[in-house]
Write an enzyme that holds these catalytic residues in place. Structure first.
Site, PDB file in Angstrom:
ATOM      1  N   ARG A  47      11.108  -5.824   5.463  1.00 41.05           N
ATOM      2  CA  ARG A  47      10.822  -4.403   5.227  1.00 41.05           C
ATOM      3  C   ARG A  47      11.608  -3.506   6.195  1.00 41.05           C
ATOM      4  O   ARG A  47      11.712  -3.795   7.381  1.00 41.05           O
ATOM      5  CB  ARG A  47       9.317  -4.163   5.398  1.00 41.05           C
ATOM      6  CG  ARG A  47       8.922  -2.727   5.129  1.00 41.05           C
ATOM      7  CD  ARG A  47       7.494  -2.617   4.769  1.00 41.05           C
ATOM      8  NE  ARG A  47       6.595  -2.791   5.901  1.00 41.05           N
ATOM      9  CZ  ARG A  47       5.291  -2.562   5.823  1.00 41.05           C
ATOM     10  NH1 ARG A  47       4.754  -2.182   4.698  1.00 41.05           N
ATOM     11  NH2 ARG A  47       4.539  -2.749   6.882  1.00 41.05           N
ATOM     12  N   ARG A  97      10.075  -1.870  11.771  1.00 36.42           N
ATOM     13  CA  ARG A  97       8.947  -1.524  12.635  1.00 36.42           C
ATOM     14  C   ARG A  97       8.600  -2.672  13.578  1.00 36.42           C
ATOM     15  O   ARG A  97       8.567  -3.829  13.180  1.00 36.42           O
ATOM     16  CB  ARG A  97       7.717  -1.193  11.783  1.00 36.42           C
ATOM     17  CG  ARG A  97       7.644   0.263  11.400  1.00 36.42           C
ATOM     18  CD  ARG A  97       6.575   0.517  10.365  1.00 36.42           C
ATOM     19  NE  ARG A  97       5.316  -0.159  10.646  1.00 36.42           N
ATOM     20  CZ  ARG A  97       4.269  -0.114   9.835  1.00 36.42           C
ATOM     21  NH1 ARG A  97       4.334   0.544   8.709  1.00 36.42           N
ATOM     22  NH2 ARG A  97       3.166  -0.725  10.145  1.00 36.42           N
ATOM     23  N   LYS A 138       0.822  -1.219   0.000  1.00 37.22           N
ATOM     24  CA  LYS A 138       0.000   0.000   0.000  1.00 37.22           C
ATOM     25  C   LYS A 138       0.853   1.263   0.000  1.00 37.22           C
ATOM     26  O   LYS A 138       0.577   2.209  -0.722  1.00 37.22           O
ATOM     27  CB  LYS A 138      -0.904   0.039   1.243  1.00 37.22           C
ATOM     28  CG  LYS A 138      -2.129  -0.811   1.147  1.00 37.22           C
ATOM     29  CD  LYS A 138      -2.946  -0.674   2.416  1.00 37.22           C
ATOM     30  CE  LYS A 138      -2.165  -1.255   3.591  1.00 37.22           C
ATOM     31  NZ  LYS A 138      -2.584  -0.889   4.893  1.00 37.22           N
ATOM     32  N   ARG A 141     -10.903   0.632   8.009  1.00 31.05           N
ATOM     33  CA  ARG A 141     -10.522  -0.744   8.294  1.00 31.05           C
ATOM     34  C   ARG A 141     -11.641  -1.483   8.999  1.00 31.05           C
ATOM     35  O   ARG A 141     -11.459  -2.649   9.366  1.00 31.05           O
ATOM     36  CB  ARG A 141      -9.287  -0.753   9.191  1.00 31.05           C
ATOM     37  CG  ARG A 141      -7.958  -0.896   8.442  1.00 31.05           C
ATOM     38  CD  ARG A 141      -6.905  -0.757   9.474  1.00 31.05           C
ATOM     39  NE  ARG A 141      -5.631  -1.331   9.245  1.00 31.05           N
ATOM     40  CZ  ARG A 141      -4.547  -0.627   8.913  1.00 31.05           C
ATOM     41  NH1 ARG A 141      -4.646   0.634   8.621  1.00 31.05           N
ATOM     42  NH2 ARG A 141      -3.375  -1.218   8.862  1.00 31.05           N
ATOM     43  N   ARG A 178      -2.827  -9.430  12.411  1.00 28.99           N
ATOM     44  CA  ARG A 178      -3.421  -8.452  11.494  1.00 28.99           C
ATOM     45  C   ARG A 178      -4.297  -9.101  10.431  1.00 28.99           C
ATOM     46  O   ARG A 178      -5.300  -8.526  10.031  1.00 28.99           O
ATOM     47  CB  ARG A 178      -2.311  -7.669  10.793  1.00 28.99           C
ATOM     48  CG  ARG A 178      -1.668  -6.661  11.697  1.00 28.99           C
ATOM     49  CD  ARG A 178      -0.985  -5.644  10.874  1.00 28.99           C
ATOM     50  NE  ARG A 178       0.345  -5.387  11.358  1.00 28.99           N
ATOM     51  CZ  ARG A 178       1.171  -4.541  10.773  1.00 28.99           C
ATOM     52  NH1 ARG A 178       0.827  -3.921   9.688  1.00 28.99           N
ATOM     53  NH2 ARG A 178       2.351  -4.323  11.285  1.00 28.99           N
TER      54      ARG A 178
HETATM   55  P1  AMP Z   1      -0.424   0.713   8.995  1.00 28.52           P
HETATM   56  O1  AMP Z   1       0.829   1.496   8.863  1.00 28.52           O
HETATM   57  O2  AMP Z   1      -1.510   1.181   8.034  1.00 28.52           O
HETATM   58  O3  AMP Z   1      -0.200  -0.769   8.909  1.00 28.52           O
HETATM   59  O4  AMP Z   1      -1.011   0.997  10.457  1.00 28.52           O
HETATM   60  C1  AMP Z   1      -0.300   0.654  11.610  1.00 28.52           C
HETATM   61  C2  AMP Z   1      -1.244   0.450  12.766  1.00 28.52           C
HETATM   62  O5  AMP Z   1      -1.980   1.663  13.021  1.00 28.52           O
HETATM   63  C3  AMP Z   1      -2.324  -0.603  12.549  1.00 28.52           C
HETATM   64  O6  AMP Z   1      -1.864  -1.905  12.812  1.00 28.52           O
HETATM   65  C4  AMP Z   1      -3.390  -0.146  13.540  1.00 28.52           C
HETATM   66  O7  AMP Z   1      -3.029  -0.508  14.860  1.00 28.52           O
HETATM   67  C5  AMP Z   1      -3.318   1.360  13.442  1.00 28.52           C
HETATM   68  N1  AMP Z   1      -4.257   1.869  12.409  1.00 28.52           N
HETATM   69  C6  AMP Z   1      -3.959   2.410  11.204  1.00 28.52           C
HETATM   70  N2  AMP Z   1      -5.076   2.714  10.518  1.00 28.52           N
HETATM   71  C7  AMP Z   1      -6.120   2.352  11.311  1.00 28.52           C
HETATM   72  C8  AMP Z   1      -7.538   2.391  11.170  1.00 28.52           C
HETATM   73  N3  AMP Z   1      -8.127   2.840  10.054  1.00 28.52           N
HETATM   74  N4  AMP Z   1      -8.292   1.949  12.206  1.00 28.52           N
HETATM   75  C9  AMP Z   1      -7.730   1.492  13.330  1.00 28.52           C
HETATM   76  N5  AMP Z   1      -6.411   1.389  13.517  1.00 28.52           N
HETATM   77  C10 AMP Z   1      -5.599   1.821  12.527  1.00 28.52           C
END
Ligand code: AMP
Length: 216
Positions: free
Chosen positions: A127, A160, A13, A88, A171
């Site tokens: 990553r 990360r 993404k 999400r 996830r």
């Molecule tokens: P990402 O970088 O998009 O993988 O986001 C990292 C973390 O941020 C996720 O694993 C969630 O814990 C939190 N997060 C990001 N976007 C959302 C969302 N739309 N709703 C809830 N938690 C989110």
């Protein structure tokens, strides 16, 4: 044009969002990046979000929706936005419909990046991310020129804490339980375009570009 990009962490993404935003002039908004920035500056939102993010769990809807509503209302989204990592959950998708209506910016397309588990696991464990400029690398597929150092801003790269196979499993379960209904919601509106994300970066980009050109 207003676009959503969906897919489990590691499906590409972030990489594709950079290209879309550059080529189609859309403002890239990543809720994950927004939460990480809030954690870094130790805001109240950041401290609360950290409790969930470190466990690979979703941050509660009310916090996330309020943050996105505020962000989409800002001026730099007026020529179109690309939302990455939001919605999400089904309540987030329903709330976004309301927000989009309120600000007069309806969603035109939902890109769904699809990738098998083994490919995801390989991508995610290799990553590396730049904590400063957010550039993304992979130790095997797209390494930085100097090991562990960002090509763009020379900052040491990080792995990360949530980029592990254990967290990936959490996830994926989370995605099936919470995000699948959001995807189905957009599917019923005829907005979802499935993209095979288990190809080369150029292959994925080619498919996304064709889809967005046909929407534009
Ligand atoms: P990402 O970088 O998009 O993988 O986001 C990292 C973390 O941020 C996720 O694993 C969630 O814990 C939190 N997060 C990001 N976007 C959302 C969302 N739309 N709703 C809830 N938690 C989110």
């Amino acid at each position: 044009m207003n676009v959503l990009i969906m897919g489990v962490a590691g499906s590409g993404k972030g990489t594709m969002s950079e290209k879309i935003s550059e080529n189609f002039g859309l403002k890239h908004i990543s809720t994950g990046d927004m939460f990480r920035a809030a954690i870094k500056s130790q805001t109240e939102l950041g401290l609360e979000a950290k409790k969930y993010i470190d466990k690979g769990l979703l941050v509660p809807d009310d916090l996330t929706i309020a943050m996105v509503k505020d962000r989409l209302s800002q001026d730099d989204c007026k020529n179109g936005y690309l939302l990455d990592g939001f919605p999400r959950t089904l309540p987030q998708a329903e709330a976004l419909q309301e927000i989009a209506k309120e600000i007069g910016k309806p969603i035109n397309c939902v890109l769904n990046l699809v990738m098998p588990f083994d490919t995801l696991a390989e991508r995610i464990t290799g990553r590396r991310t730049c904590p400063k400029c957010r550039a993304i690398y992979h130790i095997k597929f797209s390494p930085s020129k100097v090991d562990g150092i960002c090509d763009e801003c020379q900052t040491p790269l990080i792995h990360r804490a949530d980029d592990s196979v254990e967290q990936l499993k959490v996830r994926i379960q989370e995605h099936e339980k919470n995000t699948r209904p959001a995807l189905e919601y957009y599917g019923r509106m005829g907005l979802v375009k499935d993209i095979n994300a288990a190809q080369s970066i150029d292959g994925v980009w080619h498919d996304i570009k064709s889809v967005l050109e046909s929407v534009e």
